[in-house]
Design a protein around this motif. Structure first.
Motif, short mmCIF file in Angstrom:
data_model
loop_
_atom_site.label_atom_id
_atom_site.label_comp_id
_atom_site.label_asym_id
_atom_site.label_seq_id
_atom_site.Cartn_x
_atom_site.Cartn_y
_atom_site.Cartn_z
N LEU A 343 0.83 -1.20 0.00
CA LEU A 343 0.00 0.00 0.00
C LEU A 343 0.87 1.25 0.00
O LEU A 343 1.99 1.25 0.52
N ALA A 344 0.33 2.33 -0.53
CA ALA A 344 1.12 3.55 -0.75
C ALA A 344 1.58 4.22 0.53
O ALA A 344 2.51 5.02 0.50
N ASN A 345 0.94 3.91 1.65
CA ASN A 345 1.26 4.58 2.91
C ASN A 345 1.98 3.66 3.89
O ASN A 345 1.99 3.91 5.08
N MET A 346 2.62 2.60 3.37
CA MET A 346 3.28 1.64 4.24
C MET A 346 4.67 1.30 3.71
O MET A 346 4.96 1.49 2.53
N LEU A 347 5.53 0.80 4.62
CA LEU A 347 6.76 0.14 4.23
C LEU A 347 6.61 -1.35 4.50
O LEU A 347 5.64 -1.80 5.12
N ALA A 348 7.58 -2.12 4.05
CA ALA A 348 7.54 -3.56 4.26
C ALA A 348 7.49 -3.91 5.74
O ALA A 348 7.98 -3.16 6.60
N CYS A 349 6.90 -5.05 6.04
CA CYS A 349 6.86 -5.63 7.40
C CYS A 349 6.15 -4.73 8.40
O CYS A 349 6.55 -4.65 9.57
N HIS A 350 5.09 -4.07 7.92
CA HIS A 350 4.23 -3.23 8.77
C HIS A 350 4.98 -2.01 9.33
O HIS A 350 4.54 -1.43 10.33
N LEU A 351 6.06 -1.62 8.70
CA LEU A 351 6.75 -0.39 9.10
C LEU A 351 6.11 0.80 8.42
O LEU A 351 5.39 0.67 7.43
N ASP A 352 6.35 1.98 8.96
CA ASP A 352 5.65 3.20 8.53
C ASP A 352 6.57 4.09 7.71
O ASP A 352 7.67 4.46 8.17
N ILE A 353 6.12 4.47 6.55
CA ILE A 353 6.96 5.22 5.64
C ILE A 353 7.28 6.62 6.16
O ILE A 353 8.32 7.19 5.83
#
Length: 880
Positions: A343-353
């Motif tokens: 998703l556009a508002n996420m990083l891998a492994c449930h991290l936050d961009i």
């Protein structure tokens, strides 16, 4: 259904590519280009069960119609030429216009390894977060609701909870048709434990509501009011778990204050029924609340999710067996995509961009030079940016946004006018692929190799059982090759999906050290052979050999305080209804999937419902002047669709329902998302696809028609809808100009200049029947009339390829039974066959029908229809 003997020992264990249930499948080549299919009895999701779609998977893998080579501007090209072009155009676009001028739109049907590599390339190396997924249309509001409440996108429940609960509440979920195996598990548990109760909360009566002890026919969109009232009643009855709330929850008082001021009458639920629901929920300690698209696909879907979560948090009914909220996802790897940051508002492994520490962790792990510091564009905004020219290079992978996104005509035109569009897919004939500059042949189910994660966090292997078709390549391989051509050889030097999985698993361990929930680092050292043999396993998996601890069992959450958040929520006001319009609800039907790129290939899946339709209440149909089987035009300011009328009290007056599946490949005007506005949830960005205000008017052709043919037709008529049949094709037709000569019209329609024609034309009644024979075999037949054509459709379609001497009659003789419309797709049992058996064999139950005809004995999705036929037959007998 064909009899075969498959077992895990002599077949390939893989995973179904349809809904988020994640059923295990045993598959083996059948020697004729297809597969024999059986449910995997060892898989924890389904224990051998399959639905009608899963059972028919073997019919969907033929190479006919597959894209065999890359195409550039509709011409075959080499892989080197195509990928060089993709790499150079994306590089040039970024150099000239910046990284936010490019975007990827991907899919919950990609495997996790594909998803991970796409996310790594665009966020880590292209330097933009403009990657979003069709899961945005499915479960984004759940993601946002989970993060607000739990700190992470964590699904607390498991499928086993459905069988352990005393009460299961289904909210906005037609489980029987959309997640049939979960429905089977629930129905089996209810049969075993008669004291279990099921409540369905849905504005529409569905196949699922037939299982329910109580159907709350809620006014559409008022779920927050219902669960706010439940929260207030929990407090009033003293059912708040004070110890849990005090020790593990924040925001209770504010949530309760907001809930207490909610007007529950907006739900339209009668007071007595509402009271019964409240008491049953509160007095059932083990309660599971299952929610799906009816909650998520809303302009306030995130608040709906949190209203449900509030009630479970207030009672402490979470993290324990047989209780808790359970989101069921719509796609096979919607969860996997969420885990890798698709998703556009996420990083891998449930991290936050937008978290600098998280960006530094991921950037360092990837050795990524260009990690963006802000969220990218969500799906609806992404295609708006494409239309406005802000996105100039677009790559669409394994999805069909020209059909599935709101304002589908707007999206189609945006893609058509984009400077450079790439599509990776199985065919070049989807509505979206037809618009692309470059189309790349990707492998499909049966050929792909990797992992998927289902709705209750179980990671399963999807394994190849067939060789690749033509020059097709795996999506991760295509993406990696483009990345290497753009200069990032080392970061994308993958040769197997196992390498990608190990890297992803290792990153999850670093994320877990940051306090995140997702951790599969125990699998980061799998050898290739161990990866190949990986059994279904539920995360988290922090060390080898551990699997799937129950989330939140210790009352600790993934927020900075380790407490869950309850939210103060208010019921949003519905926009004022426009006079003369109807509220349109959209959704899935039993035997089709998404935009039919796979299910439409199966003849038996097209026998239950062969064309797009509109469910409308009898009262509204009468007011508009519509009769059963008429055609109607459904219209908004964004577009229109032409659909077959189905008059039913399953919907309420003022509300209508249409399925989402039909595309320009299979119907002249069946793309229902053309009429849906692009209203979105302000938090999740998920579109509201269940509240469009539409006008409904008769579509008044001068003639209706039905045709069967050995090969596919290309009609030039005002309306058509085509569906495969085991013997060929069935096509519904209608036109606004009656042909001067039906024989000439048929000759053109069937493109059979050398066929022998026979016909019966009644000029007075304006009816026509034309049969075409070649070498003594029926190759086509056309039936036309001024009203919807009355003909035994299955019967005449079954005549194709035979002498077909009775084709002009359109009905079987007395000695030739007509099976009628297919009810049981698994065993191809028609309605007339079922009704005849009920009458002649004195069948009194659905189970007896199963013994007599096999109908309903496999996937069970048709059981509600079988029950309705039993009731109809009894009513008719009583009347006689």
């Amino acid at each position: 259904m064909k009899d075969f003997d498959l077992s895990p020992a002599n077949a390939t264990c893989t995973t179904c590519p349809y809904c988020g249930t994640g059923c295990g499948v045993l598959a083996a080549p059948d020697g004729a280009g297809g597969l024999t299919i059986k449910g995997d009895p060892t898989h924890p999701a389904n224990a051998g069960r399959l639905c009608s779609k899963g059972s028919a998977l073997g019919e969907t893998v033929a190479s006919d119609g597959r894209l065999l080579t890359p195409q550039i501007d509709n011409r075959p090209a080499s892989w080197d030429h195509a990928l060089d072009l993709v790499a150079s155009r994306f590089s040039e676009t970024i150099a000239k216009h910046g990284p936010d001028s490019v975007a990827f739109y991907v899919s919950g049907q990609l495997l996790t390894e594909d998803y991970y590599v796409a996310n790594k390339l665009i966020k880590g190396f292209l330097g933009t977060a403009n990657i979003d997924t069709n899961s945005r249309l499915c479960m984004a509001s759940t993601v946002a609701g989970h993060k607000r409440a739990f700190g992470t996108d964590t699904v607390p429940g498991t499928y086993e909870d459905l069988e352990q609960a005393d009460l299961v509440v289904l909210v906005g979920s037609n489980l029987a048709w959309c997640h049939p195996v979960l429905y089977q598990r629930l129905a089996a548990a209810k049969a075993t434990r008669p004291n279990m109760r099921v409540i369905a909360v849905d504005p529409r009566r569905t196949a699922t509501t037939d299982l329910a002890d109580m159907h709350l026919a809620i006014n559409a969109g008022t779920d927050v009011a219902l669960f706010n009232r439940l929260l207030s009643e929990i407090h009033e009855q003293g059912a708040v778990n004070a110890e849990f709330v005090t020790g593990h929850v924040t925001g209770f008082d504010a949530a309760l204050d907001a809930a207490s001021s909610t007007d529950v009458t907006v739900t339209g639920i009668p007071h007595a029924q509402l009271t019964e629901f409240l008491n049953l929920w509160i007095r059932s300690e083990r309660v599971v609340t299952v929610f799906s698209q009816g909650v998520n696909q809303s302009d306030h879907g995130t608040d709906k999710v949190n209203a449900i979560l509030n009630c479970h948090l207030a009672t402490g009914r979470i993290g324990q067996p047989g209780m808790g909220p359970l989101s069921v996802t719509g796609q096979p790897n919607a969860m996997g995509g969420r885990e890798v940051g698709g998703l556009a508002n996420m990083l891998a492994c449930h991290l936050d961009i937008e978290n600098p520490e998280h960006r530094a962790l991921v950037g360092g792990f990837w050795n990524a030079p260009n990690l963006p510091d802000h969220a990218g564009l969500k799906a609806v905004d992404m295609f708006r940016a494409v239309s406005e020219g802000r996105i100039k290079a677009l790559w669409v992978m394994c999805t069909n946004p020209a059909v599935s996104l709101p304002q589908a005509d707007f999206v189609r035109d945006a893609i058509a006018n984009c400077d450079f569009t790439v599509v990776s897919d199985l065919t070049a004939t989807t509505d979206t692929a037809c618009l692309a500059n470059v189309v790349l042949p990707a492998t499909g189910w049966g050929e792909k190799d990797g992992t998927v994660t289902n709705s209750d966090r179980v990671i399963s292997r999807q394994r190849a059982v067939l060789p690749k078709t033509g020059q097709s390549r795996h999506d991760w391989d295509i993406i990696s090759d483009v990345a290497r051509r753009m200069g990032w050889q080392d970061a994308f030097d993958y040769s197997t999906p196992a390498e990608i999985f190990r890297e992803y698993a290792a990153l999850s361990g670093l994320a877990a050290a940051q306090g995140k929930d997702f951790d599969i680092s125990g699998l980061s050292d799998l050898t290739n052979s161990e990866y190949d043999a990986l059994h279904p396993t539920r995360w988290p998996i922090p060390t080898r050999g551990t699997s799937g601890d129950r989330m939140f069992a210790d009352g600790r959450f993934f927020t900075p305080s380790t407490r869950a958040n309850m939210l103060a929520l208010t019921q949003s006001s519905a926009p004022p209804a426009v006079r003369g319009t109807y509220r349109l609800n959209t959704g899935r039907i039993r035997d089709q999937w998404h935009t039919m790129t796979r299910t439409a290939l199966s003849p038996r899946l097209n026998q239950h419902t062969g064309e797009p339709f509109l469910e409308i209440h009898p009262q509204d149909a009468l007011a508009i002047g519509l009769k059963a089987a008429d055609l109607t035009k459904v219209e908004s300011r964004h577009g229109y669709a032409i659909l077959r009328v189905l008059i039913t009290d399953r919907v309420r007056p003022g509300a209508v329902f249409a399925p989402i599946h039909w595309t320009s490949e299979y119907a002249s005007a069946g793309r229902i998302c053309t009429v849906i506005p692009s209203a979105t949830d302000p938090i999740s960005g998920q579109p509201d696809t269940k509240a469009a205000q539409v006008s409904i008017t008769p579509f008044a052709p001068t003639w209706y028609g039905f045709a069967v043919s050995s090969s596919r037709l290309s009609p030039d008529t005002g309306y058509w809808a085509a569906a495969r049949h085991p013997s060929g094709w069935r096509t519904e037709l209608a036109g606004q100009n009656t042909p001067d000569s039906w024989e000439t019209f048929a000759q053109t329609l069937f493109a059979a200049q050398d066929a022998t024609f026979s016909s019966v034309i009644d000029q007075t009644r304006r009816t026509a029947r034309v049969a075409l024979h070649q070498n003594g075999q029926l190759i086509g037949a056309l039936y036309a009339a001024p009203n919807p054509v009355a003909v035994s459709r299955s019967y005449v379609a079954n005549l194709l390829g035979s002498p077909g001497r009775t084709a002009l009659a359109g009905h079987p003789g007395a000695d030739q039974p007509d099976p009628g419309t297919t009810i049981c797709a698994c065993f191809n049992v028609g309605v007339n066959t079922i009704l005849n058996a009920i009458t002649t064999q004195d069948l009194l139950s659905v189970e007896q029908i199963g013994v007599a005809l096999s109908a309903g004995s496999n996937c069970g999705s048709c059981k509600p229809e079988l029950a309705a036929l039993l009731t109809s037959a009894r009513t008719k007998t009583a009347a006689e």
